[in-house]
Scaffold this motif. Structure first.
Motif, mmCIF file in Angstrom:
data_model
loop_
_atom_site.group_PDB
_atom_site.id
_atom_site.type_symbol
_atom_site.label_atom_id
_atom_site.label_comp_id
_atom_site.label_asym_id
_atom_site.label_seq_id
_atom_site.Cartn_x
_atom_site.Cartn_y
_atom_site.Cartn_z
ATOM 1 N N LEU A 426 31.414 47.254 48.301
ATOM 2 C CA LEU A 426 31.536 45.804 48.139
ATOM 3 C C LEU A 426 30.184 45.180 47.793
ATOM 4 N N ILE A 427 29.139 45.719 48.397
ATOM 5 C CA ILE A 427 27.810 45.202 48.087
ATOM 6 C C ILE A 427 27.471 45.464 46.619
ATOM 7 N N ALA A 428 27.818 46.666 46.159
ATOM 8 C CA ALA A 428 27.546 47.003 44.752
ATOM 9 C C ALA A 428 28.319 46.069 43.823
ATOM 10 N N ALA A 429 29.587 45.835 44.163
ATOM 11 C CA ALA A 429 30.404 44.940 43.347
ATOM 12 C C ALA A 429 29.795 43.541 43.324
ATOM 13 N N ARG A 430 29.343 43.109 44.479
ATOM 14 C CA ARG A 430 28.753 41.770 44.549
ATOM 15 C C ARG A 430 27.484 41.703 43.694
ATOM 16 N N ASN A 431 26.694 42.762 43.743
ATOM 17 C CA ASN A 431 25.457 42.734 42.971
ATOM 18 C C ASN A 431 25.716 42.753 41.464
ATOM 19 N N GLU A 432 26.829 43.395 41.071
ATOM 20 C CA GLU A 432 27.203 43.325 39.644
ATOM 21 C C GLU A 432 27.538 41.893 39.273
ATOM 22 N N ALA A 433 28.309 41.270 40.138
ATOM 23 C CA ALA A 433 28.677 39.876 39.890
ATOM 24 C C ALA A 433 27.438 38.988 39.835
ATOM 25 N N ILE A 455 26.930 40.955 57.874
ATOM 26 C CA ILE A 455 26.071 39.930 57.305
ATOM 27 C C ILE A 455 25.182 40.557 56.240
ATOM 28 N N LEU A 456 25.157 39.947 55.073
ATOM 29 C CA LEU A 456 24.333 40.466 53.983
ATOM 30 C C LEU A 456 23.024 39.700 53.902
ATOM 31 N N GLU A 457 22.008 40.431 53.505
ATOM 32 C CA GLU A 457 20.710 39.804 53.295
ATOM 33 C C GLU A 457 20.124 40.344 52.005
ATOM 34 N N ASP A 458 19.810 39.430 51.098
ATOM 35 C CA ASP A 458 19.132 39.835 49.866
ATOM 36 C C ASP A 458 17.632 39.672 50.106
ATOM 37 N N ARG A 459 16.976 40.806 50.201
ATOM 38 C CA ARG A 459 15.528 40.721 50.472
ATOM 39 C C ARG A 459 14.779 41.565 49.464
ATOM 40 N N SER A 460 13.774 40.990 48.876
ATOM 41 C CA SER A 460 12.905 41.648 47.899
ATOM 42 C C SER A 460 13.698 42.565 46.953
ATOM 43 N N GLY A 461 14.679 41.962 46.283
ATOM 44 C CA GLY A 461 15.422 42.682 45.264
ATOM 45 C C GLY A 461 16.464 43.656 45.786
ATOM 46 N N GLU A 462 16.587 43.754 47.096
ATOM 47 C CA GLU A 462 17.547 44.694 47.664
ATOM 48 C C GLU A 462 18.510 43.955 48.582
ATOM 49 N N THR A 463 19.709 44.493 48.688
ATOM 50 C CA THR A 463 20.674 43.883 49.608
ATOM 51 C C THR A 463 20.885 44.813 50.798
ATOM 52 N N THR A 464 20.654 44.288 51.973
ATOM 53 C CA THR A 464 20.899 45.087 53.178
ATOM 54 C C THR A 464 21.975 44.406 54.006
ATOM 55 N N TRP A 465 22.534 45.150 54.916
ATOM 56 C CA TRP A 465 23.576 44.562 55.761
ATOM 57 C C TRP A 465 23.327 44.894 57.231
ATOM 58 N N ARG A 466 23.891 44.066 58.066
ATOM 59 C CA ARG A 466 23.856 44.286 59.505
ATOM 60 C C ARG A 466 25.106 43.653 60.109
ATOM 61 N N LEU A 467 25.347 43.966 61.337
ATOM 62 C CA LEU A 467 26.484 43.357 62.022
ATOM 63 C C LEU A 467 26.016 42.120 62.780
ATOM 64 N N GLY A 468 26.821 41.090 62.745
ATOM 65 C CA GLY A 468 26.435 39.856 63.441
ATOM 66 C C GLY A 468 26.948 39.819 64.860
#
Length: 468
Positions: A426-433, A455-468
Motif C-alpha cells: 500500500l505504501i508503494a502504491a501511495r508513493n506511485e500516486a 501511521i505513515l511518515e514521509d521523511r527525507s524522501g522515504e516513507t516509514t510506518w509505525r503503529l499508533g
RNA sequence: GGCUGGGUGGCAGAGUGGUUAUGCAGCGGCCUGCAAAGCCGUGUACCUCGGUUCGACUCCGGGCCCAGCCUCCA
C-alpha cells in the motif's frame, strides 16, 4: 553520593554499604496464590531499578539481591482447598506465572529467590534461638508466640508506641496470646493442613519468621537494604526486626525502603476491594516497557494512580524517546559517565532514586538528538543516542529496537488484518500516486492505513510506518 | 481515636527561599503537496488563613481536604 530515604529515621541518609564489595538487599516478594497485579509490578520494577542502579554504582557482581517467595500460608491453603488441588501445584503454577510477568516487565531475576517451604531448617533454628533467649512462649492452643514486651524498641520502624497500639486495638484479641501485640512464630497444625516437624510439634511457620530466617541466612545477620510495599512496614517489618535482632543479637538492617501503593480512583489497589488489574491483563493492551515507564514516571514513594489514560500518556512519552533513537546507527563504544548530561541523570538517581527527574534528562537528550539529526550531524546524533540508550538501560527502558517498539505501537502486537507485506504494498502504491501528483488517491491510501492503526511518515524522501 | 505521608498549571509529575523541570494534551510558527514526525515559540501553577523574611509555592503555626497504617495485603 547516593542518598536513600530510610523509613527507620524518616529522612534521606547517605548510603554507606557495610561492605562495598558486596552490597546486600532483601525485598519481600509475593505470596503465590494468584496472579500478580499492578501493585506487585510496582515492587518488582522499583526494586529492580534499585538493584540496577546499585550494580551500576558498585559493580554488577558486588550486589546481592534476594527476593523471597512465600509459598505456604493461610490464603494458599484456602485457595488450594477451594480449587481442590495440591498446594505445590497451586504455588508452582503461580510462581511460574510470576516469573513470566517479571521477565516481561524487564525485571532481572534476583540473585537468590528463597522459598519458605525450602527454608524450614533455618526457620526452626531461628525460632529455637528466640525460645532459648526467652522471647517465645507456647500458648495453650499449641501455637508459639513472640513476646513483644521483651523487645524494647518494638514500634520504632513504624513510629508506633506499644500503648498507642494497644489503645487503638480493634481486633478481636486472640485468646491464646498474652498480649494482643504478640505474633505467632509457629502455628500448630490443624487436621488436614500441611505441616512440618518441629520441637513444638507438627505445624508451620508464621509468616513474619520466614523473612527473618531467609534474609539472615542469605545475607548474614546484618545487611544493607530491606525493601517492600508500604503496607508491610507494620507489622511485618516491625516483627522481622524484633525477631532477627533478638535471635542473632546484631543489628538487622541499615536502610528500610518502602514503595507507595498503586491506586485506582484514589483507593489502594487490593484484592479485597476487587479493583486490581493483573500484570498479564494489562500487558494484553500495553507494551511491557510502557508499563515500566508508567511505574517509574513517578517517585517510588508516591502513590501511583492507575488508569488507561495514564498508560496512554506513558505510551506517547515512551514513543517520543524511541522516535529519537530510530535511524541511528549506535556506535559500539561505550558512552562516558562523566558526560554532563549523564551526570545530571545519575545525580537524580542519587537523590533517593528520583526517576521522574532522571527521565526529564532523557527527554532533553532526545531533543538534542533530534536537533543534531535535523542539522545532518548523524554521527554526533548517534553518539548521543548511545548515551540515551545506556541511561535508559539503568531504568530498564529503551531496550527494544526502536523499530520493534514503534511497530508494536506499545499496544497490541498484531496489525488489524494487515501483514507487513500488505502494508508495504500500500505504501508503494501511495508513493506511485504521489509521484503522479494524484494527491487524493495518495491520501486515501494513507487514511485507509491510519484507520487500521498504521501511521505513515514521509521523511527525507522515504516513507516509514509505525503503529499508533 | 492514635500515627504516617500528601495537597503544584487541562492531565500526569519533579523541584526550589528571589532565575526554564519534564512528559501528555492545546495553541502559533518552521518543515511538508497535505499530513505525520521533528524543531522553535507559547500557559496570571503551586489548598486556605496567619507568621518569619527585603522577598515564600518553597521555612514556621492553625485550618480544610485526600490517602495509608493501626487487621491479611506489594
Amino acid at each position: 553520593m547516593l542518598r536513600i530515604y530510610n523509613s527507620l529515621s524518616r529522612k534521606k541518609e547517605p548510603f554507606e554499604p557495610i561492605d562495598p564489595a558486596n552490597v546486600r538487599m532483601y525485598v519481600c516478594g509475593m505470596t503465590v496464590y494468584d496472579y500478580c497485579h499492578i501493585g506487585h509490578a510496582r515492587v518488582l520494577v522499583v526494586f529492580d531499578m534499585v538493584s540496577r542502579y546499585l550494580r551500576h554504582l558498585y559493580g554488577r557482581r558486588h550486589v546481592t539481591y534476594v527476593r523471597n517467595i512465600t509459598d505456604i500460608d493461610d490464603k494458599i491453603i484456602k485457595r488450594a482447598r477451594e480449587q481442590g488441588r495440591p498446594i505445590e501445584s497451586l504455588t508452582g503454577s503461580f510462581i511460574q506465572a510470576m516469573h513470566e510477568d517479571a521477565a516481561a516487565l524487564g525485571v532481572e531475576p534476583p540473585d537468590e529467590e528463597p522459598r519458605a517451604t525450602l527454608a524450614m531448617e533455618q526457620i526452626i533454628a531461628m525460632i529455637r534461638a528466640l525460645e532459648e533467649k526467652g522471647y517465645a512462649y507456647q500458648a495453650a492452643n499449641g501455637d508459639l508466640y513472640y513476646d513483644v514486651s521483651r523487645f524494647p524498641s518494638y514500634g520504632r520502624l513504624s513510629g508506633k508506641r506499644l500503648d498507642e497500639l494497644r489503645a487503638g486495638e480493634r481486633v478481636a484479641v486472640e485468646e491464646a496470646k498474652e498480649d494482643p501485640l504478640d505474633f505467632v512464630l509457629w502455628k500448630a497444625a490443624k487436621p488436614g493442613e500441611p505441616s512440618w516437624d518441629s520441637p513444638w510439634g507438627r505445624g508451620r511457620p508464621g509468616w513474619h519468621i520466614e523473612c527473618s530466617a531467609m534474609s539472615t541466612h542469605c545475607l548474614g545477620c546484618h545487611f544493607d537494604i530491606h525493601g517492600g510495599g508500604l503496607d508491610l512496614q507494620f507489622p511485618h517489618h516491625e516483627n522481622e526486626i524484633a525477631q532477627s535482632e533478638a535471635a542473632t543479637g546484631c543489628r538487622f538492617v541499615n536502610y528500610w525502603m518502602h514503595n507507595g501503593f498503586v491506586r485506582v480512583d484514589d483507593e489502594k489497589m487490593s484484592k479485597s476491594l476487587g479493583n486490581f488489574f493483573t500484570i498479564r491483563e494489562v500487558l494484553e493492551s500495553y507494551h511491557p516497557e510502557v508499563v515500566r515507564y508508567f511505574i517509574l514516571a513517578s517517585h517510588y514513594r508516591s502513590p501511583l494512580n492507575y488508569s488507561d489514560r495514564h498508560l496512554d500518556s506513558a505510551k506517547a512519552a515512551l514513543t517520543t524517546l524511541y522516535t529519537a533513537l530510530r535511524d541511528l546507527e549506535l556506535p559500539g563504544v561505550a558512552a562516558v559517565d562523566s558526560d554532563p548530561v549523564a551526570k545530571r541523570f545519575y545525580a537524580a538517581l542519587d537523590d533517593d532514586f528520583n526517576t521522574p527527574e532522571a527521565m526529564a534528562v532523557l527527554f532533553e537528550l532526545a531533543r538534542e538528538i533530534n536537533r543534531l539529526q535535523n542539522s545532518g550531524r548523524s554521527e554526533a546524533a548517534a553518539q548521543r543516542g548511545l548515551l540515551l540508550r545506556q541511561l535508559g538501560g539503568v531504568l530498564g527502558l529503551l531496550q527494544y529496537s526502536p523499530q520493534r517498539f514503534l511497530r508494536q505501537g506499545g499496544g497490541s502486537a498484531a496489525v488489524d488484518g494487515l501483514s507487513v507485506e500488505q502494508i508495504e504494498q500500500l505504501i508503494a502504491a501511495r508513493n506511485e500516486a504521489r509521484a503522479a501528483k494524484q494527491w487524493a488517491e495518495a491520501d486515501r491510501i494513507r487514511d485507509e492505513l491510519k484507520a487500521k492503526g498504521v501511521i505513515l511518515e514521509d521523511r527525507s524522501g522515504e516513507t516509514t510506518w509505525r503503529l499508533g
